[in-house]
Design an enzyme around this catalytic site. Structure first.
Site, PDB file in Angstrom:
ATOM      1  N   ILE A  29       0.833  -1.206   0.000  1.00 37.12           N
ATOM      2  CA  ILE A  29       0.000   0.000   0.000  1.00 37.12           C
ATOM      3  C   ILE A  29       0.868   1.258   0.000  1.00 37.12           C
ATOM      4  O   ILE A  29       0.583   2.235  -0.702  1.00 37.12           O
ATOM      5  CB  ILE A  29      -0.933  -0.034   1.235  1.00 37.12           C
ATOM      6  N   TYR A 177      -0.792  -8.256  16.305  1.00 31.98           N
ATOM      7  CA  TYR A 177      -1.014  -7.335  15.182  1.00 31.98           C
ATOM      8  C   TYR A 177      -2.192  -6.399  15.490  1.00 31.98           C
ATOM      9  O   TYR A 177      -2.102  -5.173  15.326  1.00 31.98           O
ATOM     10  CB  TYR A 177      -1.274  -8.114  13.884  1.00 31.98           C
ATOM     11  N   LYS A 181      -2.481  -2.186  16.092  1.00 32.34           N
ATOM     12  CA  LYS A 181      -3.379  -1.265  15.387  1.00 32.34           C
ATOM     13  C   LYS A 181      -4.300  -0.517  16.359  1.00 32.34           C
ATOM     14  O   LYS A 181      -4.673   0.622  16.113  1.00 32.34           O
ATOM     15  CB  LYS A 181      -4.172  -2.038  14.329  1.00 32.34           C
ATOM     16  N   THR A 213      -4.997  -6.440  -1.381  1.00 37.54           N
ATOM     17  CA  THR A 213      -3.999  -7.445  -1.758  1.00 37.54           C
ATOM     18  C   THR A 213      -3.208  -7.013  -2.996  1.00 37.54           C
ATOM     19  O   THR A 213      -3.694  -6.243  -3.825  1.00 37.54           O
ATOM     20  CB  THR A 213      -4.695  -8.780  -2.094  1.00 37.54           C
TER      21      THR A 213
HETATM   22  N1  LIG Z   1      -3.268  -5.074   3.302  1.00 39.81           N
HETATM   23  C1  LIG Z   1      -4.337  -4.938   4.061  1.00 39.81           C
HETATM   24  O1  LIG Z   1      -5.425  -5.467   3.769  1.00 39.81           O
HETATM   25  C2  LIG Z   1      -4.278  -4.106   5.315  1.00 39.81           C
HETATM   26  C3  LIG Z   1      -5.425  -4.056   6.134  1.00 39.81           C
HETATM   27  C4  LIG Z   1      -5.419  -3.230   7.256  1.00 39.81           C
HETATM   28  C5  LIG Z   1      -4.301  -2.462   7.544  1.00 39.81           C
HETATM   29  N2  LIG Z   1      -3.196  -2.544   6.737  1.00 39.81           N
HETATM   30  C6  LIG Z   1      -2.031  -1.724   7.088  1.00 39.81           C
HETATM   31  O2  LIG Z   1      -1.496  -1.086   5.931  1.00 39.81           O
HETATM   32  C7  LIG Z   1      -0.082  -0.928   6.072  1.00 39.81           C
HETATM   33  C8  LIG Z   1       0.609  -1.484   4.842  1.00 39.81           C
HETATM   34  O3  LIG Z   1       0.247  -2.849   4.704  1.00 39.81           O
HETATM   35  P1  LIG Z   1       0.587  -3.675   3.381  1.00 39.81           P
HETATM   36  O4  LIG Z   1      -0.529  -4.634   3.174  1.00 39.81           O
HETATM   37  O5  LIG Z   1       0.981  -2.773   2.299  1.00 39.81           O
HETATM   38  O6  LIG Z   1       1.849  -4.510   3.896  1.00 39.81           O
HETATM   39  P2  LIG Z   1       3.131  -5.010   3.109  1.00 39.81           P
HETATM   40  O7  LIG Z   1       2.863  -5.158   1.653  1.00 39.81           O
HETATM   41  O8  LIG Z   1       3.636  -6.181   3.880  1.00 39.81           O
HETATM   42  O9  LIG Z   1       4.148  -3.800   3.272  1.00 39.81           O
HETATM   43  C9  LIG Z   1       4.586  -3.459   4.544  1.00 39.81           C
HETATM   44  C10 LIG Z   1       5.626  -2.362   4.435  1.00 39.81           C
HETATM   45  O10 LIG Z   1       6.084  -2.055   5.756  1.00 39.81           O
HETATM   46  C11 LIG Z   1       7.491  -2.165   5.777  1.00 39.81           C
HETATM   47  N3  LIG Z   1       7.985  -2.551   7.088  1.00 39.81           N
HETATM   48  C12 LIG Z   1       7.640  -3.633   7.829  1.00 39.81           C
HETATM   49  N4  LIG Z   1       8.343  -3.664   8.970  1.00 39.81           N
HETATM   50  C13 LIG Z   1       9.156  -2.556   8.954  1.00 39.81           C
HETATM   51  C14 LIG Z   1      10.125  -2.036   9.839  1.00 39.81           C
HETATM   52  N5  LIG Z   1      10.444  -2.650  10.988  1.00 39.81           N
HETATM   53  N6  LIG Z   1      10.751  -0.888   9.514  1.00 39.81           N
HETATM   54  C15 LIG Z   1      10.472  -0.254   8.350  1.00 39.81           C
HETATM   55  N7  LIG Z   1       9.575  -0.710   7.449  1.00 39.81           N
HETATM   56  C16 LIG Z   1       8.924  -1.854   7.751  1.00 39.81           C
HETATM   57  C17 LIG Z   1       7.811  -3.206   4.727  1.00 39.81           C
HETATM   58  O11 LIG Z   1       9.172  -3.093   4.396  1.00 39.81           O
HETATM   59  P3  LIG Z   1      10.073  -4.396   4.073  1.00 39.81           P
HETATM   60  O12 LIG Z   1       9.800  -4.626   2.622  1.00 39.81           O
HETATM   61  O13 LIG Z   1      11.450  -3.976   4.406  1.00 39.81           O
HETATM   62  O14 LIG Z   1       9.574  -5.512   4.943  1.00 39.81           O
HETATM   63  C18 LIG Z   1       6.859  -2.786   3.632  1.00 39.81           C
HETATM   64  O15 LIG Z   1       7.361  -1.678   2.946  1.00 39.81           O
HETATM   65  C19 LIG Z   1       0.298  -1.631   7.376  1.00 39.81           C
HETATM   66  O16 LIG Z   1       0.390  -0.682   8.410  1.00 39.81           O
HETATM   67  C20 LIG Z   1      -0.890  -2.562   7.637  1.00 39.81           C
HETATM   68  O17 LIG Z   1      -1.065  -2.821   9.001  1.00 39.81           O
HETATM   69  C21 LIG Z   1      -3.164  -3.361   5.640  1.00 39.81           C
END
Ligand SMILES: NC(=O)c1ccc[n+]([C@@H]2O[C@H](COP(=O)([O-])OP(=O)(O)OC[C@H]3O[C@@H](n4cnc5c(N)ncnc54)[C@H](OP(=O)(O)O)[C@@H]3O)[C@@H](O)[C@H]2O)c1
Length: 309
Positions: A29, A177, A181, A213
């Protein structure tokens, strides 16, 4: 003023001259948030662990928007030393117009792990790392600047028990997790209350992407296709009820770019898991004044950093 449900994420206002920091802007995202804001002219600073992934993200955005102004600053949210070093580098881009606290450990480990500073890893990175980053960057935030946190529907599935936030006695991956949040939600809303009480013109907002996703996102080679096959299989199986991460970025982009978005607002998809970005409400427990005040104090003690508000 646009009606709350009519804001169109595909027709963004111009953001030329605005500087936005996106944590985790190298993937998921966060990548699409960076791409969409850059498409409207914002300068985007991607704060992320992997320089290699950040380079891929920057190249991908530039291939679409050659004029885009982009930079990478190394940041690991699970290390307070890294957060301090990153905040010094990011402050060089001041004034910052938005800090998007997007990065997150989404799939937590089955075993309880700890940050470099000794706190449970998921809450430690997703919440405490962002608390420290926001505190240290607060002086660099423009008078009309915004801090945007990423909430989640997981807060509706796991009941908040503040005394168990750090999973010191019992640990579960999804619970940790969801707790992270709850904490992000509590922090952003407490920040909104403190800004309002101080007469500070800066804003604190929240956004959640529904169920977003890579499997259903617009294709970005090297970015949307790099999740492990198990994750891709799971996303393909379940993702049809949600939306791609490109659309999951919309509520976040609205929180940054909608001129009418008030301090304390929360945006999410219209149909909860998918849809255009509309105002939504946080769970009452995470939004409570008691939780916010307790969390703030706990975070200041754990980080050793006092928030200047
Ligand atoms: N996808 C969903 O349906 C969903 C739903 C509700 C909330 N969210 C929230 O949306 C946000 C993004 O989610 P996403 O689905 O895009 O996840 P994602 O594809 O797994 O991406 C997560 C990002 O966070 C970075 N990250 C993780 N741990 C880190 C750390 N210790 N220091 C710096 N960067 C770190 C990752 O970097 P690396 O590549 O280095 O690991 C990656 O850039 C999150 O806060 C998640 O909780 C997502």
């Amino acid at each position: 003023m646009t009606a709350p449900a009519d804001w169109d994420p595909r027709a963004l206002p111009r953001l030329d001259g605005r500087t936005v920091v996106v944590t985790g802007g190298n993937a998921g995202i966060g990548y699409f948030v960076s791409e969409q804001l850059a498409s409207a002219g914002a300068r985007v600073v991607i704060a992320a662990r992997s320089a290699e992934k950040a380079r891929l993200a920057i190249d991908s955005i530039r291939s679409r928007f050659p004029e885009a102004e982009l930079a990478h600053v190394p940041l690991d949210l699970t290390s307070l030393a890294s957060v301090r070093a990153a905040s010094e580098r990011i402050a060089e881009f001041r004034p910052l117009h938005a800090l998007v606290n997007n990065a997150g450990r989404v799939v937590a480990s089955r075993r309880r792990l700890e940050t470099e500073d000794g706190f449970e890893l998921t809450v430690g990175g997703n919440f405490l790392g962002h608390f420290a980053l926001t505190t240290l960057l607060f002086p660099a935030l423009a008078a009309d600047g915004r801090v945007v946190g990423l909430g989640s529907d997981s807060t509706r599935m796991v009941r908040l028990e503040p005394t168990k936030l750090w999973s010191e006695h019992r640990y579960g991956a999804f619970r940790a997790y969801a707790y992270s949040k709850h904490a992000v939600t509590g922090f952003q809303l407490e920040l909104a209350r403190r800004l309002a009480a101080a007469g500070d013109t800066r804003r604190s907002l929240l956004a959640h992407p529904g169920w977003a996703t890579s499997a259903y996102a617009a294709r970005r080679p090297g970015i949307t296709d790099r999740d492990p096959w198990r994750g891709r299989f799971f996303e393909t199986l379940t993702g049809w009820v949600g939306q791609g991460k490109d659309r999951g970025a919309w509520p976040v982009v609205r929180a940054v770019a909608d001129p009418d978005a008030a301090n304390g607002s929360y945006f999410g998809p219209r149909w909860e898991l998918a849809g255009r970005p509309v105002p939504t409400r946080p769970v009452a427990s995470a939004a409570s004044r008691e939780f916010g005040a307790w969390l703030w104090g706990d975070a200041e003690v754990k980080t050793g950093i006092r928030f200047p508000l």
